[in-house]
Design a protein around this motif. Structure first.
Motif, PDB file in Angstrom:
ATOM      1  N   LEU A 210      59.395  -3.077  13.339  1.00 56.15           N
ATOM      2  CA  LEU A 210      58.496  -2.542  12.177  1.00 56.15           C
ATOM      3  C   LEU A 210      57.859  -3.854  11.717  1.00 56.15           C
ATOM      4  CD1 LEU A 210      61.000  -0.298  10.247  1.00 56.15           C
ATOM      5  CD2 LEU A 210      59.174   0.343  11.760  1.00 56.15           C
ATOM      6  N   ASP A 211      58.205  -5.181  12.124  1.00 60.17           N
ATOM      7  CA  ASP A 211      57.601  -6.293  11.475  1.00 60.17           C
ATOM      8  C   ASP A 211      56.455  -6.496  11.957  1.00 60.17           C
ATOM      9  OD1 ASP A 211      57.333  -8.824  10.267  1.00 60.17           O
ATOM     10  OD2 ASP A 211      59.088  -9.865  11.417  1.00 60.17           O
ATOM     11  N   GLN A 212      55.459  -6.516  10.978  1.00 60.22           N
ATOM     12  CA  GLN A 212      53.909  -6.585  11.133  1.00 60.22           C
ATOM     13  C   GLN A 212      53.688  -8.049  11.431  1.00 60.22           C
ATOM     14  OE1 GLN A 212      52.909  -4.486   7.373  1.00 60.22           O
ATOM     15  NE2 GLN A 212      51.177  -3.893   8.622  1.00 60.22           N
ATOM     16  N   SER A 213      54.518  -8.693  11.362  1.00 63.42           N
ATOM     17  CA  SER A 213      54.199 -10.545  11.427  1.00 63.42           C
ATOM     18  C   SER A 213      54.555 -10.654  12.948  1.00 63.42           C
ATOM     19  CB  SER A 213      54.840 -11.395  10.451  1.00 63.42           C
ATOM     20  OG  SER A 213      56.360 -11.283  10.550  1.00 63.42           O
ATOM     21  N   LEU A 214      55.466 -10.023  13.569  1.00 61.74           N
ATOM     22  CA  LEU A 214      55.834 -10.119  14.795  1.00 61.74           C
ATOM     23  C   LEU A 214      54.932  -9.377  15.898  1.00 61.74           C
ATOM     24  CD1 LEU A 214      58.068 -11.677  16.586  1.00 61.74           C
ATOM     25  CD2 LEU A 214      59.525  -9.528  16.211  1.00 61.74           C
ATOM     26  N   THR A 215      54.337  -9.970  16.512  1.00 61.49           N
ATOM     27  CA  THR A 215      53.261  -9.106  17.490  1.00 61.49           C
ATOM     28  C   THR A 215      54.207  -8.654  18.648  1.00 61.49           C
ATOM     29  OG1 THR A 215      52.915 -10.978  19.137  1.00 61.49           O
ATOM     30  CG2 THR A 215      51.372 -10.604  16.968  1.00 61.49           C
ATOM     31  N   ALA A 216      53.877  -7.532  19.342  1.00 64.19           N
ATOM     32  CA  ALA A 216      54.528  -6.959  20.486  1.00 64.19           C
ATOM     33  C   ALA A 216      54.712  -7.947  21.562  1.00 64.19           C
ATOM     34  CB  ALA A 216      53.562  -5.782  20.835  1.00 64.19           C
ATOM     35  N   PRO A 217      53.897  -8.706  21.917  1.00 63.57           N
ATOM     36  CA  PRO A 217      54.335  -9.833  22.868  1.00 63.57           C
ATOM     37  C   PRO A 217      55.360 -10.713  22.486  1.00 63.57           C
ATOM     38  CG  PRO A 217      51.977  -9.559  22.872  1.00 63.57           C
ATOM     39  CD  PRO A 217      52.379  -8.686  21.849  1.00 63.57           C
ATOM     40  N   GLU A 218      55.079 -11.178  21.329  1.00 61.96           N
ATOM     41  CA  GLU A 218      56.321 -12.296  20.704  1.00 61.96           C
ATOM     42  C   GLU A 218      57.526 -11.309  20.651  1.00 61.96           C
ATOM     43  OE1 GLU A 218      53.408 -14.764  17.528  1.00 61.96           O
ATOM     44  OE2 GLU A 218      54.629 -13.120  16.860  1.00 61.96           O
ATOM     45  N   LEU A 219      57.871  -9.997  20.389  1.00 57.72           N
ATOM     46  CA  LEU A 219      58.992  -9.335  20.436  1.00 57.72           C
ATOM     47  C   LEU A 219      59.490  -9.195  21.902  1.00 57.72           C
ATOM     48  CD1 LEU A 219      61.515  -7.994  19.143  1.00 57.72           C
ATOM     49  CD2 LEU A 219      59.912  -5.822  18.824  1.00 57.72           C
ATOM     50  N   LEU A 220      58.495  -8.820  22.591  1.00 58.49           N
ATOM     51  CA  LEU A 220      58.920  -8.498  24.059  1.00 58.49           C
ATOM     52  C   LEU A 220      59.714  -9.820  24.647  1.00 58.49           C
ATOM     53  CD1 LEU A 220      56.193  -6.080  25.487  1.00 58.49           C
ATOM     54  CD2 LEU A 220      58.875  -5.760  24.892  1.00 58.49           C
ATOM     55  N   TYR A 221      58.891 -10.955  24.321  1.00 60.83           N
ATOM     56  CA  TYR A 221      59.261 -12.281  24.980  1.00 60.83           C
ATOM     57  C   TYR A 221      60.831 -12.816  24.212  1.00 60.83           C
ATOM     58  CZ  TYR A 221      59.556 -17.301  26.102  1.00 60.83           C
ATOM     59  OH  TYR A 221      60.017 -18.548  26.535  1.00 60.83           O
ATOM     60  N   ARG A 222      60.903 -12.450  22.972  1.00 56.69           N
ATOM     61  CA  ARG A 222      61.993 -12.763  22.436  1.00 56.69           C
ATOM     62  C   ARG A 222      63.275 -11.924  23.109  1.00 56.69           C
ATOM     63  NH1 ARG A 222      62.582 -11.721  15.990  1.00 56.69           N
ATOM     64  NH2 ARG A 222      61.193 -13.646  15.909  1.00 56.69           N
ATOM     65  N   LEU A 223      63.057 -10.730  23.412  1.00 62.21           N
ATOM     66  CA  LEU A 223      64.168  -9.670  24.137  1.00 62.21           C
ATOM     67  C   LEU A 223      64.590 -10.363  25.388  1.00 62.21           C
ATOM     68  CD1 LEU A 223      63.313  -6.498  22.613  1.00 62.21           C
ATOM     69  CD2 LEU A 223      65.135  -7.643  21.776  1.00 62.21           C
ATOM     70  N   PHE A 224      63.290 -10.467  26.232  1.00 67.16           N
ATOM     71  CA  PHE A 224      63.521 -10.704  27.798  1.00 67.16           C
ATOM     72  C   PHE A 224      62.984 -12.017  28.380  1.00 67.16           C
ATOM     73  CE2 PHE A 224      62.613  -6.194  26.644  1.00 67.16           C
ATOM     74  CZ  PHE A 224      63.746  -5.563  26.979  1.00 67.16           C
ATOM     75  N   HIS A 225      63.020 -13.027  27.502  1.00 68.51           N
ATOM     76  CA  HIS A 225      62.320 -14.341  27.940  1.00 68.51           C
ATOM     77  C   HIS A 225      63.005 -14.994  29.143  1.00 68.51           C
ATOM     78  CE1 HIS A 225      65.705 -15.594  25.128  1.00 68.51           C
ATOM     79  NE2 HIS A 225      65.746 -16.641  25.974  1.00 68.51           N
ATOM     80  N   GLU A 226      64.514 -14.556  29.437  1.00 69.99           N
ATOM     81  CA  GLU A 226      65.217 -15.063  30.349  1.00 69.99           C
ATOM     82  C   GLU A 226      64.539 -14.916  31.826  1.00 69.99           C
ATOM     83  OE1 GLU A 226      69.246 -14.280  29.971  1.00 69.99           O
ATOM     84  OE2 GLU A 226      69.512 -15.017  28.245  1.00 69.99           O
ATOM     85  N   ASP A 227      64.019 -13.689  31.973  1.00 65.05           N
ATOM     86  CA  ASP A 227      63.398 -13.270  33.309  1.00 65.05           C
ATOM     87  C   ASP A 227      61.660 -13.086  33.184  1.00 65.05           C
ATOM     88  OD1 ASP A 227      65.599 -12.392  34.436  1.00 65.05           O
ATOM     89  OD2 ASP A 227      65.561 -10.587  33.324  1.00 65.05           O
ATOM     90  N   GLY A 228      61.231 -13.033  32.027  1.00 71.32           N
ATOM     91  CA  GLY A 228      59.823 -13.007  31.936  1.00 71.32           C
ATOM     92  C   GLY A 228      59.446 -11.543  31.893  1.00 71.32           C
ATOM     93  N   VAL A 229      58.259 -11.468  31.109  1.00 73.92           N
ATOM     94  CA  VAL A 229      57.792 -10.095  30.956  1.00 73.92           C
ATOM     95  C   VAL A 229      56.162 -10.066  31.395  1.00 73.92           C
ATOM     96  CG1 VAL A 229      57.504  -7.987  29.420  1.00 73.92           C
ATOM     97  CG2 VAL A 229      59.358  -9.586  28.842  1.00 73.92           C
ATOM     98  N   TRP A 230      55.932  -9.133  32.177  1.00 74.72           N
ATOM     99  CA  TRP A 230      54.632  -8.857  32.524  1.00 74.72           C
ATOM    100  C   TRP A 230      54.079  -7.813  31.460  1.00 74.72           C
ATOM    101  CZ3 TRP A 230      51.847 -11.533  35.692  1.00 74.72           C
ATOM    102  CH2 TRP A 230      52.751 -12.253  36.713  1.00 74.72           C
ATOM    103  N   LEU A 231      52.912  -7.886  30.936  1.00 75.25           N
ATOM    104  CA  LEU A 231      52.300  -7.201  30.015  1.00 75.25           C
ATOM    105  C   LEU A 231      51.133  -6.506  30.401  1.00 75.25           C
ATOM    106  CD1 LEU A 231      52.381  -9.384  26.746  1.00 75.25           C
ATOM    107  CD2 LEU A 231      54.162  -7.628  27.363  1.00 75.25           C
ATOM    108  N   HIS A 232      51.120  -5.216  30.587  1.00 75.61           N
ATOM    109  CA  HIS A 232      49.920  -4.159  30.869  1.00 75.61           C
ATOM    110  C   HIS A 232      48.949  -4.296  29.854  1.00 75.61           C
ATOM    111  CE1 HIS A 232      52.026  -3.746  34.732  1.00 75.61           C
ATOM    112  NE2 HIS A 232      52.936  -3.547  33.934  1.00 75.61           N
ATOM    113  N   ASP A 233      47.838  -3.562  29.999  1.00 76.90           N
ATOM    114  CA  ASP A 233      46.785  -3.233  28.842  1.00 76.90           C
ATOM    115  C   ASP A 233      47.377  -2.460  27.849  1.00 76.90           C
ATOM    116  OD1 ASP A 233      44.823  -4.856  30.483  1.00 76.90           O
ATOM    117  OD2 ASP A 233      44.060  -2.871  31.347  1.00 76.90           O
TER     118      ASP A 233
END
Length: 293
Positions: A210-233
């Protein structure tokens, strides 16, 4: 309004046959939930359903309408959300009238009670409808959706969804979906990849979704940074209903003539209100019966 509101962020995990969706809803959820004047618990339940509908519907990649529908014997005996391929969302909860006063204090998990969960796909231009139906099982709505995919689709799937009012009183909704795809021929590697990914996904906190100060890419990187995340449109989401006067007429004309006449008031007017958007349509009984002057 945050730039990270009212959107779906599709992604997949680097080196793994695992895809996902992260959804953030701000003004769209606030408009839909406030429109129905619901007690807090069923309003929160509807917010979670909006997130689940957007994540599942957008992952199907088709033109048409995806419907998430739960029916049960609890105080909230029907819950329906529609997602259209263009990102249009709508939804409503039907409460039992005699229990309307008490439902505000009920925990969300007990609102639906025992019943069924149906996921339906209506493709544009295709008269055939696909529907999967399973028993409504789970401690909350996301776990009920997980049970559906386990029983009906046999795809390992994880859902997280949270819906609450923010400090400003406006509704906010967040959700996360993770799904293993049946593409990896190495079953042991696929099982290990899924186990690792879901362990990481389960660490997400409700406030992070819910955190508006945490963008979607930032949250996904926080969760899955060990492998890396590919973002789509990014896919935008909109509060938009598909009702119209013509659609209302076509539905009401299926009723028996006597029933249509009984709907009219003393002046002969019939008012039909859309359950999704609460828009009221006024007709004469003659219009609905196809009578010409």
């Amino acid at each position: 309004m945050s730039l990270d509101d009212d959107l779906i962020q599709p992604f997949h995990l680097n080196g793994r046959e695992i895809r996902g969706r992260l959804v953030r809803l701000g003004p769209v959820a606030d408009a839909i939930l406030n429109r129905h004047d619901l007690p807090p618990a069923p309003a929160a339940l509807l917010g979670e359903a909006l997130a689940l509908s957007a994540m599942i519907g957008s992952a199907l990649d088709f033109d048409g309408i995806f419907t998430f529908q739960a029916e049960g014997d609890g105080p909230a005996n029907m819950l329906v959300c529609d997602y259209r391929g263009r990102g249009d969302l709508r939804g409503y909860v039907r409460l039992r009238r005699q229990e309307g006063e008490a439902v505000g204090a009920s925990p969300a998990a007990s609102l639906l009670g025992r019943g069924s969960l149906a996921l339906t796909i209506d493709r544009e231009g295709d008269r055939q409808r696909y529907q999967g139906l399973v028993e409504l099982l789970g401690d909350d709505l996301p776990s009920c959706a997980e049970h559906y995919f386990q029983q009906s689709e046999q795809l390992p799937t994880l859902f997280r969804a949270v819906s609450t009012r923010g400090p400003d009183g406006a509704w906010r909704v967040g959700g996360l979906m993770l799904q293993s795809l049946p593409k990896d021929p190495d079953e042991d590697k696929a099982a290990e990849d899924w186990n690792t990914a879901q362990v990481l996904a389960r660490t997400v906190k409700p406030q992070e979704l819910l955190d508006q100060s945490l963008t979607a890419p930032e949250l996904l990187y926080r969760l899955f940074h060990e492998d890396g995340v590919w973002l789509h449109d990014v896919q935008p989401l909109k509060d938009r209903c598909t009702c119209s006067a013509d659609r209302v007429v076509s539905v009401v004309r299926r009723f028996p003539e006597e029933e249509i006449r009984n709907l009219a008031d003393e002046s002969g007017k019939v008012t039909v209100t859309c359950q999704f958007c609460a828009r009221a349509y006024d007709f004469s009984a003659g219009e609905l019966l196809g009578e010409t002057e």
